[in-house]
Write a protein that holds these residues in place. Structure first.
Motif, PDB file in Angstrom:
ATOM      1  N   MET A  60      75.621  55.590  84.842  1.00  0.00           N
ATOM      2  CA  MET A  60      76.499  56.642  85.214  1.00  0.00           C
ATOM      3  C   MET A  60      76.519  57.997  85.830  1.00  0.00           C
ATOM      4  O   MET A  60      77.904  58.521  86.564  1.00  0.00           O
ATOM      5  N   GLU A  61      75.505  58.032  86.411  1.00  0.00           N
ATOM      6  CA  GLU A  61      76.213  59.278  87.451  1.00  0.00           C
ATOM      7  C   GLU A  61      76.313  58.229  88.720  1.00  0.00           C
ATOM      8  O   GLU A  61      77.366  59.001  89.536  1.00  0.00           O
ATOM      9  N   ALA A  95      70.853  55.921  82.669  1.00  0.00           N
ATOM     10  CA  ALA A  95      71.704  57.432  83.540  1.00  0.00           C
ATOM     11  C   ALA A  95      71.675  56.921  85.028  1.00  0.00           C
ATOM     12  O   ALA A  95      73.083  58.042  85.096  1.00  0.00           O
ATOM     13  N   SER A  96      71.343  56.025  85.565  1.00  0.00           N
ATOM     14  CA  SER A  96      71.858  55.644  87.147  1.00  0.00           C
ATOM     15  C   SER A  96      73.274  54.998  87.366  1.00  0.00           C
ATOM     16  O   SER A  96      73.809  55.074  87.405  1.00  0.00           O
ATOM     17  N   ASP A 137      66.394  55.664  82.915  1.00  0.00           N
ATOM     18  CA  ASP A 137      66.808  55.735  84.447  1.00  0.00           C
ATOM     19  C   ASP A 137      67.955  54.801  84.782  1.00  0.00           C
ATOM     20  O   ASP A 137      68.952  54.902  85.511  1.00  0.00           O
ATOM     21  N   VAL A 146      74.756  64.151  84.327  1.00  0.00           N
ATOM     22  CA  VAL A 146      75.374  62.516  83.997  1.00  0.00           C
ATOM     23  C   VAL A 146      76.428  62.498  83.209  1.00  0.00           C
ATOM     24  O   VAL A 146      76.212  63.202  81.730  1.00  0.00           O
ATOM     25  N   GLY A 177      77.796  64.078  77.556  1.00  0.00           N
ATOM     26  CA  GLY A 177      76.401  64.351  78.469  1.00  0.00           C
ATOM     27  C   GLY A 177      75.402  64.601  78.620  1.00  0.00           C
ATOM     28  O   GLY A 177      75.326  65.900  78.129  1.00  0.00           O
ATOM     29  N   LYS A 234      79.590  59.930  79.846  1.00  0.00           N
ATOM     30  CA  LYS A 234      80.139  58.935  80.207  1.00  0.00           C
ATOM     31  C   LYS A 234      81.562  59.502  79.319  1.00  0.00           C
ATOM     32  O   LYS A 234      81.570  60.764  78.707  1.00  0.00           O
ATOM     33  N   ARG A 250      69.044  68.983  82.870  1.00  0.00           N
ATOM     34  CA  ARG A 250      69.710  68.315  82.190  1.00  0.00           C
ATOM     35  C   ARG A 250      69.171  68.811  80.839  1.00  0.00           C
ATOM     36  O   ARG A 250      69.127  68.401  79.578  1.00  0.00           O
ATOM     37  N   ASP A 301      80.357  69.403  88.307  1.00  0.00           N
ATOM     38  CA  ASP A 301      79.627  68.037  88.533  1.00  0.00           C
ATOM     39  C   ASP A 301      79.771  68.255  90.199  1.00  0.00           C
ATOM     40  O   ASP A 301      79.195  66.958  90.874  1.00  0.00           O
TER      41      ASP A 301
END
Length: 322
Positions: free
Chosen positions: A231-232, A228-229, A225, A262, A281, A264, A287, A254
């Protein structure tokens, strides 16, 4: 008048008939013929089974409800390959595109013609370093301060190169490429020839989706998390001013009413007269689809043309999975 006692044979017959009657009534009631009702003149009448209240039969016969439960349809297959085909079909003739798509629900991995070919990562190597740092903190007791986590967030979100420089030198980034490759089972990933140039890490599209799968499925929830957070939270403008709202982070993928992702991103100039532009991603709220879209494109049309093309490629790939 003298009445003799019933014989043993007579007693046996009476008892047997009585037991048979007691057993037969519930069996008939549970057989689907309906429930018994008294009728005038004696005897029993059976009602129409269609009048039975819903659920009465399943209550009478344990297990019927489970047998009648709807079965979830099997997930559609072939979507990973469809996404690869769509991505390659959207690329310009002069674009050298490497594609890999993994469907996490079915386990299907599809590769394009260059899916196993190593490409310079540009900023994608920031994900490898972040994974290595968090894994070593958990497995080896590596000391990672709050300030280091801030650097990690800046390297992954705004794609801050200065933050990556600090992490690369402080946490043996060049060694981390080998550690992650061994841990995750990457076969097309190598460190840079010049140990100071983290953007020249080489990695295939196939290895990229394997790394994303490791991040989402094998890392502990807290570490997953955190990455992921970060990058989000990526802003549209990177720390160097580059517009990173392309590919999987473009509004078509997105934005509002879109599947969401999510991701990169990576961009770099200039080797062999080419721009490197990547979008990788996980797509969708669940996901389900992991995508790696790595491209080498001619410099002449410029960065905006490169961003627009990667957006077309990513949009086509994502739409193919719908």
């Amino acid at each position: 008048m003298t009445v003799s006692a019933p014989s043993h044979r007579t007693q046996f017959l009476v008892i047997t008939c009585t037991l048979a009657l007691l057993v037969a009534v519930p069996v008939v009631a549970a057989s689907g013929l309906g429930h018994a009702e008294a009728k005038p003149g004696g005897g029993m009448a059976f009602s129409d089974p269609s009048a039975r209240p819903s659920g009465q039969l399943s209550a009478a016969i344990p297990g019927v409800e489970a047998l009648a439960a709807p079965v979830a349809p099997a997930p559609r297959t072939g979507l990973a390959q469809a996404a690869v085909d769509a991505a390659q079909g959207a690329a310009a003739g002069a674009t050298e595109l490497a594609v890999a798509v993994l469907d996490r629900e079915t386990g299907e991995l599809a590769l394009g013609a260059r899916g196993g070919e190593p490409y310079y990562t540009a900023s994608l190597s920031k994900v490898l370093v972040a994974v290595d740092i968090l894994d070593r903190r958990r497995l080896d007791g590596l000391a990672v301060a709050d300030a280091d986590i801030t650097l990690l967030n800046r390297a992954l979100g705004p794609s801050d190169d200065n933050a990556m420089n600090a992490l690369w030198s402080r946490f043996d980034g060049v060694g981390g490429i080998g550690r992650v490759s061994s841990r995750v089972g990457l076969t097309g990933t190598t460190g840079p020839r010049d140990p100071s140039q983290w953007g020249e890490v080489s990695m295939s599209a196939e290895d990229t989706v394997r790394t994303w799968r490791y991040l989402l499925e094998d890392m502990p929830a807290a570490d997953r998390d955190l990455l992921a957070s970060a990058m989000e939270a990526a802003p549209a403008r990177a720390a160097d001013g580059f517009n990173q709202a392309f590919g999987l982070l473009a509004p078509a993928v997105d934005g509002p009413d879109a599947p969401g992702a999510v991701a990169k991103q990576g961009w770099m100039c200039c080797f062999s007269g080419k721009y490197y532009i990547h979008s990788t991603g996980a797509v969708g709220g669940d996901r389900r689809f992991l995508m790696a879209l790595l491209a080498r494109v001619p410099r002449a049309p410029g960065w905006e043309a490169a961003r627009q093309e990667m957006t077309r490629i990513a949009t086509a790939a994502v739409q193919a999975t719908a």
